[in-house]
Enzyme design. Sequence first.
Site, PDB file in Angstrom:
ATOM      1  N   LYS A 117     -11.775  -2.337   9.314  1.00  0.00           N
ATOM      2  CA  LYS A 117     -11.754  -3.556   8.501  1.00  0.00           C
ATOM      3  C   LYS A 117     -13.147  -3.968   8.053  1.00  0.00           C
ATOM      4  CE  LYS A 117      -7.392  -5.731   9.826  1.00  0.00           C
ATOM      5  NZ  LYS A 117      -6.756  -6.942  10.361  1.00  0.00           N
ATOM      6  N   LYS A 199       1.619   5.935   6.237  1.00  0.00           N
ATOM      7  CA  LYS A 199       2.499   4.870   6.698  1.00  0.00           C
ATOM      8  C   LYS A 199       2.833   3.914   5.543  1.00  0.00           C
ATOM      9  CE  LYS A 199       2.289   1.252  10.143  1.00  0.00           C
ATOM     10  NZ  LYS A 199       1.484   0.584  11.157  1.00  0.00           N
ATOM     11  N   LYS A 202       2.002  -2.647   3.321  1.00  0.00           N
ATOM     12  CA  LYS A 202       2.008  -3.789   2.411  1.00  0.00           C
ATOM     13  C   LYS A 202       0.916  -3.700   1.358  1.00  0.00           C
ATOM     14  CE  LYS A 202       3.638  -7.239   0.906  1.00  0.00           C
ATOM     15  NZ  LYS A 202       3.040  -8.532   0.710  1.00  0.00           N
TER      16      LYS A 202
END
Length: 338
Positions: A117, A199, A202
């Site tokens: 991140k 995966k 979103k």
Amino acid sequence: MSEQQQKKLIFSGIQPTGTFTLGNYIGAIRNWKPLQDEYRCIYCVVDEHALTVKIEPAKLRQKTLEAYAQLLACGIDLEKSLLFIQSHVPTHAQLSWILNCSTQFGELSRMTQFKDKSQKHPDDVNAGLFDYPVLMAADILVYNADLVPVGADQMQHLELARTIARRFNGRYGETFTVPEGYVSPLGAKVMSLQDPTKKMSKSDENPNAVILILDDKDTIIRKCKRAVTDSETEIVFREGKDGINNLLTIYSAVTGKTIQEAEKEFSGQNGYGKFKIAVGEAVADHLAPVREEYARLIQDKAYLKKCYTECGAEALRYSQRILNKVYRKIGFVASEIR
Ligand code: TRP
């Protein structure tokens, strides 16, 4: 929440990232429902964690309420479980400060999610992002939860929570339950419809890669029809057939049939066209009641407020007892205020 103390306590949290995906649903949320019969369950919308990446205040508020309503619509039953909003229960943040002082800088530096991140948002590597796993540990330890359903991406954080609990117990005497990960036998990983080696996420830029749990039937079928597969024609679960494997996994998850049963059902079909439509229909039919219930709930703000207020109050009462014990153990002067 029932007071049957012999039942193990489950805690799980989910970030209010907007409408949940079919991946969130099949991998996590759907499994929260059956757990309610076997365990005491505490579920939480973690709005404080969501603050670690920049988000508009109005968006955060809206997404938090929407996440709450979606979880109710997915079958969280408040007769059996608690479902509340993290920022309503201050004990989590209070405990996280204490736990910070039992966590090493080096340990947090090694967290892969922090590294990912901070690379993604180099302009905002805030202390909250760094400290994220300690707040997560506090979420769990402030209830002395026994079991924590988490996906593979959160295992490192759970392992750290266990380390912190053991370290604290070693230093101050038995205080925290060392939580175990819980892997649901029903859990399945759902991959992107456009790149089935990744995966389902979103944040995927391609909307066709992701099914949202509130998508309407036509949209779901359209996305399934466009799913990337392979140039063969056989509907079997086999290495190298990532797209078909993913569709079979999804089909099996929403119908309750095994992969073998699904393969049998579609065997002899030449090509994937009909199969893709069948998967889309099965997903849409499965999600229809969730969509309907959500539409009803999100209109009823008074009811939502009653639910999160009552659950939050009970979570606070429960966790305050544990926090008080922690305060005593570490040597804080007793206070009449708390
Ligand atoms: N970090 C988790 C995630 O992003 C969410 C979370 C916060 C959580 N606190 C938790 C999960 C406590 C389990 C237990 O998925």
